[in-house]
Design a protein around this motif. Structure first.
Motif, mmCIF file in Angstrom:
data_model
loop_
_atom_site.group_PDB
_atom_site.id
_atom_site.type_symbol
_atom_site.label_atom_id
_atom_site.label_comp_id
_atom_site.label_asym_id
_atom_site.label_seq_id
_atom_site.Cartn_x
_atom_site.Cartn_y
_atom_site.Cartn_z
ATOM 1 N N GLY A 1 0.790 -1.226 0.000
ATOM 2 C CA GLY A 1 0.000 0.000 0.000
ATOM 3 C C GLY A 1 0.819 1.271 0.000
ATOM 4 N N PRO A 2 0.120 2.406 0.082
ATOM 5 C CA PRO A 2 0.771 3.709 -0.051
ATOM 6 C C PRO A 2 1.850 3.999 0.976
ATOM 7 C CG PRO A 2 -1.612 3.943 -0.244
ATOM 8 C CD PRO A 2 -1.344 2.524 0.166
ATOM 9 N N VAL A 3 1.690 3.527 2.206
ATOM 10 C CA VAL A 3 2.711 3.822 3.217
ATOM 11 C C VAL A 3 4.028 3.139 2.844
ATOM 12 C CG1 VAL A 3 3.301 3.795 5.671
ATOM 13 C CG2 VAL A 3 0.935 4.191 4.979
ATOM 14 N N ALA A 4 3.966 1.977 2.212
ATOM 15 C CA ALA A 4 5.185 1.320 1.731
ATOM 16 C C ALA A 4 5.843 2.170 0.643
ATOM 17 C CB ALA A 4 4.867 -0.070 1.201
ATOM 18 N N GLY A 5 5.051 2.814 -0.190
ATOM 19 C CA GLY A 5 5.601 3.735 -1.195
ATOM 20 C C GLY A 5 6.274 4.932 -0.555
ATOM 21 N N ILE A 6 5.697 5.423 0.529
ATOM 22 C CA ILE A 6 6.311 6.535 1.265
ATOM 23 C C ILE A 6 7.638 6.085 1.856
ATOM 24 C CG2 ILE A 6 6.040 8.053 3.273
ATOM 25 C CD1 ILE A 6 2.962 7.973 2.623
ATOM 26 N N ALA B 1 10.261 6.123 -0.878
ATOM 27 C CA ALA B 1 10.722 7.485 -1.163
ATOM 28 C C ALA B 1 11.626 7.991 -0.048
ATOM 29 C CB ALA B 1 9.533 8.414 -1.350
ATOM 30 N N SER B 2 11.272 7.700 1.195
ATOM 31 C CA SER B 2 12.098 8.181 2.306
ATOM 32 C C SER B 2 13.457 7.490 2.328
ATOM 33 C CB SER B 2 11.375 7.999 3.644
ATOM 34 O OG SER B 2 11.252 6.644 3.997
ATOM 35 N N GLN B 3 13.530 6.254 1.837
ATOM 36 C CA GLN B 3 14.818 5.566 1.758
ATOM 37 C C GLN B 3 15.729 6.211 0.728
ATOM 38 O OE1 GLN B 3 13.606 1.466 1.099
ATOM 39 N NE2 GLN B 3 13.813 1.005 3.278
ATOM 40 N N LYS C 1 12.379 13.849 2.323
ATOM 41 C CA LYS C 1 11.854 14.197 3.649
ATOM 42 C C LYS C 1 10.511 14.911 3.542
ATOM 43 C CE LYS C 1 15.679 13.398 6.238
ATOM 44 N NZ LYS C 1 15.755 12.067 6.726
ATOM 45 N N GLU C 2 10.388 15.832 2.587
ATOM 46 C CA GLU C 2 9.145 16.567 2.384
ATOM 47 C C GLU C 2 8.492 16.060 1.105
ATOM 48 O OE1 GLU C 2 7.395 21.108 1.971
ATOM 49 O OE2 GLU C 2 9.562 20.799 1.994
ATOM 50 N N LEU C 3 7.276 15.532 1.233
ATOM 51 C CA LEU C 3 6.611 14.890 0.102
ATOM 52 C C LEU C 3 5.280 15.555 -0.216
ATOM 53 C CD1 LEU C 3 7.233 11.191 1.167
ATOM 54 C CD2 LEU C 3 8.341 12.395 -0.704
ATOM 55 N N LEU C 4 5.007 15.663 -1.505
ATOM 56 C CA LEU C 4 3.701 16.064 -2.017
ATOM 57 C C LEU C 4 3.146 14.824 -2.696
ATOM 58 C CD1 LEU C 4 1.641 18.349 -2.419
ATOM 59 C CD2 LEU C 4 2.830 18.930 -4.542
ATOM 60 N N LEU C 5 2.164 14.217 -2.067
ATOM 61 C CA LEU C 5 1.647 12.913 -2.461
ATOM 62 C C LEU C 5 0.480 13.057 -3.428
ATOM 63 C CD1 LEU C 5 1.959 9.856 -1.681
ATOM 64 C CD2 LEU C 5 0.234 10.287 0.079
ATOM 65 N N SER C 6 0.499 12.227 -4.479
ATOM 66 C CA SER C 6 -0.593 12.230 -5.450
ATOM 67 C C SER C 6 -0.798 10.822 -5.999
ATOM 68 C CB SER C 6 -0.274 13.178 -6.604
ATOM 69 O OG SER C 6 -1.290 13.135 -7.583
ATOM 70 N N THR D 1 8.374 13.674 6.718
ATOM 71 C CA THR D 1 8.591 12.482 7.520
ATOM 72 C C THR D 1 10.021 12.014 7.295
ATOM 73 O OG1 THR D 1 7.657 10.343 8.174
ATOM 74 C CG2 THR D 1 7.774 10.794 5.793
ATOM 75 N N ASP D 2 10.381 10.928 7.919
ATOM 76 C CA ASP D 2 11.707 10.349 7.701
ATOM 77 C C ASP D 2 11.583 8.828 7.668
ATOM 78 O OD1 ASP D 2 11.794 9.328 10.441
ATOM 79 O OD2 ASP D 2 12.287 11.371 11.031
ATOM 80 N N GLN D 3 12.633 8.197 7.230
ATOM 81 C CA GLN D 3 12.636 6.747 7.050
ATOM 82 C C GLN D 3 12.334 6.019 8.358
ATOM 83 O OE1 GLN D 3 16.184 5.246 5.179
ATOM 84 N NE2 GLN D 3 15.739 3.145 5.756
ATOM 85 N N GLU D 4 12.876 6.484 9.450
ATOM 86 C CA GLU D 4 12.680 5.802 10.728
ATOM 87 C C GLU D 4 11.210 5.808 11.145
ATOM 88 O OE1 GLU D 4 15.048 8.262 10.227
ATOM 89 O OE2 GLU D 4 16.655 6.789 9.953
ATOM 90 N N THR D 5 10.532 6.936 10.958
ATOM 91 C CA THR D 5 9.120 7.048 11.328
ATOM 92 C C THR D 5 8.266 6.096 10.493
ATOM 93 O OG1 THR D 5 9.412 9.359 11.984
ATOM 94 C CG2 THR D 5 7.161 8.647 11.484
ATOM 95 N N VAL D 6 8.513 6.077 9.196
ATOM 96 C CA VAL D 6 7.716 5.226 8.308
ATOM 97 C C VAL D 6 8.011 3.755 8.571
ATOM 98 C CG1 VAL D 6 7.032 4.785 5.917
ATOM 99 C CG2 VAL D 6 7.784 7.073 6.571
ATOM 100 N N GLN D 7 9.274 3.427 8.729
ATOM 101 C CA GLN D 7 9.682 2.040 9.003
ATOM 102 C C GLN D 7 9.043 1.536 10.300
ATOM 103 O OE1 GLN D 7 12.094 0.143 7.053
ATOM 104 N NE2 GLN D 7 11.293 -1.554 8.270
#
Length: 181
Positions: free
Chosen positions: A77-82, A85-87, A91-96, A134-140
């Motif tokens: 899902g989308p959070v895996a895509g985030i 990107a963070s990897q 850090k600052e994303l505009l999601l579409s 966000t950052d990689q650690e938060t998403v992970q």
């Protein structure tokens, strides 16, 4: 700010790949999404899936970087895509998403000016239209905790708020079935 196009879904209800689908007289959905973000972002990343990655790369050329969800979250899902990107350092994303063919750059420009927000139009939340840091650690950590829902990530982990805009709701029609196109 990095533009992140979500194009890795399985398109089960749509019947064919939504990202590479082109409405009559229009470019492929993913191309339209990339074009909308280019004027607003220093770089655009497209998160694809293994089945559509090559075709998306051919469609967007050098206008965007095409990546996959990272293992072990491929297709989650989308959070895996985030996370993907963070990897790559974003850090600052505009999601579409890629399945809003009527969405305008102007609406994305309004969102781009408001960090830590997702769009709300006519009382409906559009979580895949969001601007956040966000950052990689938060998403992970979020994904490792078993969480997958984008709206929960945006509201729970990042504390994003709705950005209410007055716009034609037709611009925010998400095409999930070909019969609705």
């Amino acid at each position: 700010m990095i533009g992140l196009v979500l194009a890795g879904g399985q398109s089960r209800r749509f019947g064919v790949d939504k990202a590479t689908y082109a409405l009559p007289g229009h470019p492929a959905n993913v191309v339209s999404a990339v074009k909308r973000l280019l004027p607003l972002c220093e770089q655009v990343i497209v998160v694809a899936n293994p089945a559509n990655q090559r075709q998306i790369q051919a469609l967007v050329g050098d206008r965007a970087t095409v990546i996959l969800d990272p293992e072990p979250f491929l297709g989650e899902g989308p959070v895996a895509g985030i996370l993907a990107a963070s990897q790559s350092g974003a850090k600052e994303l505009l999601l579409s998403p890629c399945d809003y063919p009527n969405l305008t750059t102007q609406s994305m420009r309004v969102l781009a000016g408001q960090p830590m927000r997702y769009l709300q139009v006519a009382g409906k939340n559009h979580y895949t239209l969001a601007h956040f840091q966000t950052d990689q650690e938060t998403v992970q950590a979020w994904l490792s905790g078993g969480q997958r829902r984008l709206q929960d990530f945006l509201k729970g982990a990042l504390h994003c708020q709705p950005l209410v805009i007055n716009a034609d709701p037709k611009e925010f029609t998400n095409y999930n079935q070909r019969s609705s196109v």
